[in-house]
Scaffold this motif. Structure first.
Motif, PDB file in Angstrom:
ATOM      1  N   ALA A  68       0.835  -1.203   0.000  1.00 21.87           N
ATOM      2  CA  ALA A  68       0.000   0.000   0.000  1.00 21.87           C
ATOM      3  C   ALA A  68       0.871   1.256   0.000  1.00 21.87           C
ATOM      4  O   ALA A  68       0.587   2.223  -0.709  1.00 21.87           O
ATOM      5  CB  ALA A  68      -0.924   0.000   1.214  1.00 21.87           C
ATOM      6  N   ALA A  69       1.946   1.239   0.783  1.00 22.37           N
ATOM      7  CA  ALA A  69       2.839   2.394   0.851  1.00 22.37           C
ATOM      8  C   ALA A  69       3.507   2.635  -0.499  1.00 22.37           C
ATOM      9  O   ALA A  69       3.637   3.770  -0.957  1.00 22.37           O
ATOM     10  CB  ALA A  69       3.894   2.178   1.941  1.00 22.37           C
ATOM     11  N   SER A  70       3.909   1.559  -1.144  1.00 21.37           N
ATOM     12  CA  SER A  70       4.530   1.674  -2.456  1.00 21.37           C
ATOM     13  C   SER A  70       3.544   2.274  -3.457  1.00 21.37           C
ATOM     14  O   SER A  70       3.882   3.153  -4.248  1.00 21.37           O
ATOM     15  CB  SER A  70       4.996   0.292  -2.917  1.00 21.37           C
ATOM     16  N   TRP A  71       2.288   1.823  -3.399  1.00 21.79           N
ATOM     17  CA  TRP A  71       1.256   2.353  -4.292  1.00 21.79           C
ATOM     18  C   TRP A  71       1.018   3.837  -4.032  1.00 21.79           C
ATOM     19  O   TRP A  71       0.940   4.640  -4.955  1.00 21.79           O
ATOM     20  CB  TRP A  71      -0.045   1.557  -4.113  1.00 21.79           C
ATOM     21  N   LEU A  72       0.933   4.213  -2.746  1.00 23.57           N
ATOM     22  CA  LEU A  72       0.710   5.621  -2.401  1.00 23.57           C
ATOM     23  C   LEU A  72       1.877   6.487  -2.859  1.00 23.57           C
ATOM     24  O   LEU A  72       1.675   7.600  -3.339  1.00 23.57           O
ATOM     25  CB  LEU A  72       0.483   5.778  -0.896  1.00 23.57           C
ATOM     26  N   ALA A  73       3.091   5.974  -2.723  1.00 25.86           N
ATOM     27  CA  ALA A  73       4.254   6.724  -3.195  1.00 25.86           C
ATOM     28  C   ALA A  73       4.124   6.968  -4.700  1.00 25.86           C
ATOM     29  O   ALA A  73       4.482   8.027  -5.206  1.00 25.86           O
ATOM     30  CB  ALA A  73       5.545   5.970  -2.878  1.00 25.86           C
ATOM     31  N   GLY A  74       3.581   5.988  -5.402  1.00 23.12           N
ATOM     32  CA  GLY A  74       3.369   6.119  -6.835  1.00 23.12           C
ATOM     33  C   GLY A  74       2.288   7.126  -7.196  1.00 23.12           C
ATOM     34  O   GLY A  74       2.199   7.574  -8.342  1.00 23.12           O
ATOM     35  N   GLN A  75       1.457   7.486  -6.218  1.00 20.43           N
ATOM     36  CA  GLN A  75       0.409   8.492  -6.445  1.00 20.43           C
ATOM     37  C   GLN A  75       0.942   9.908  -6.251  1.00 20.43           C
ATOM     38  O   GLN A  75       0.201  10.874  -6.343  1.00 20.43           O
ATOM     39  CB  GLN A  75      -0.778   8.262  -5.490  1.00 20.43           C
ATOM     40  N   GLY A  76       2.231  10.013  -5.953  1.00 23.25           N
ATOM     41  CA  GLY A  76       2.836  11.340  -5.881  1.00 23.25           C
ATOM     42  C   GLY A  76       3.142  11.868  -4.492  1.00 23.25           C
ATOM     43  O   GLY A  76       3.566  13.006  -4.339  1.00 23.25           O
ATOM     44  N   PHE A  77       2.934  11.053  -3.464  1.00 23.19           N
ATOM     45  CA  PHE A  77       3.304  11.510  -2.118  1.00 23.19           C
ATOM     46  C   PHE A  77       4.819  11.474  -1.959  1.00 23.19           C
ATOM     47  O   PHE A  77       5.474  10.530  -2.379  1.00 23.19           O
ATOM     48  CB  PHE A  77       2.636  10.644  -1.041  1.00 23.19           C
ATOM     49  N   ASP A  78       5.357  12.524  -1.346  1.00 21.88           N
ATOM     50  CA  ASP A  78       6.810  12.645  -1.193  1.00 21.88           C
ATOM     51  C   ASP A  78       7.369  11.702  -0.134  1.00 21.88           C
ATOM     52  O   ASP A  78       8.447  11.148  -0.287  1.00 21.88           O
ATOM     53  CB  ASP A  78       7.191  14.082  -0.807  1.00 21.88           C
ATOM     54  N   GLU A  79       6.640  11.583   0.963  1.00 22.81           N
ATOM     55  CA  GLU A  79       7.113  10.772   2.096  1.00 22.81           C
ATOM     56  C   GLU A  79       6.054   9.754   2.470  1.00 22.81           C
ATOM     57  O   GLU A  79       4.999  10.122   2.973  1.00 22.81           O
ATOM     58  CB  GLU A  79       7.325  11.660   3.333  1.00 22.81           C
ATOM     59  N   VAL A  80       6.343   8.481   2.232  1.00 20.10           N
ATOM     60  CA  VAL A  80       5.403   7.426   2.607  1.00 20.10           C
ATOM     61  C   VAL A  80       6.157   6.397   3.441  1.00 20.10           C
ATOM     62  O   VAL A  80       7.276   6.015   3.104  1.00 20.10           O
ATOM     63  CB  VAL A  80       4.777   6.743   1.373  1.00 20.10           C
ATOM     64  N   TYR A  81       5.532   5.971   4.530  1.00 18.78           N
ATOM     65  CA  TYR A  81       6.156   5.013   5.436  1.00 18.78           C
ATOM     66  C   TYR A  81       5.253   3.813   5.667  1.00 18.78           C
ATOM     67  O   TYR A  81       4.044   3.943   5.692  1.00 18.78           O
ATOM     68  CB  TYR A  81       6.441   5.664   6.806  1.00 18.78           C
TER      69      TYR A  81
END
Length: 108
Positions: free
Chosen positions: A76-89
């Protein structure tokens, strides 16, 4: 370019929360598990609410993803990072580990 996320240990998250750091804490466990207990300030995230999160959250807001044991949160974090979020953990150990270590920081 592959968007990536970082692993976050529970101690660091606890420190961030105690500092009142601005972040989005999202829990991807099933609704019943979330209702039975979650990290204070977290919101339940599923297929019906994820679009709103992506649309309404500024891309520079750190996003922390929580699951049961810290496995599915990585996807899920990897997917969110792909949506353009700079910092995902992804929270290492997930909610199960958090609740074990910090039972006083569980909202029921």
């Amino acid at each position: 370019m592959t968007q990536s996320f970082a692993h976050l240990d529970p101690t660091t998250l606890a420190q961030w929360l105690s500092e009142g750091r601005s972040l989005k804490l999202v829990d991807i466990r099933d609704p019943m598990s979330f209702a039975q207990g979650h990290i204070p300030g977290s919101r339940h995230l599923d297929n019906t609410t994820v679009a709103e999160l992506v649309d309404k959250t500024p891309s520079d807001t750190p996003v922390v993803v929580v699951c049961y044991h810290g496995h599915s949160s990585q996807q899920a974090a990897s997917w969110l990072a792909g949506q353009g979020f700079d910092e995902v953990y992804s929270l290492d150990g997930g909610f199960v580990d958090w609740a074990h270590r910090r039972p006083e920081h569980v909202e029921r």
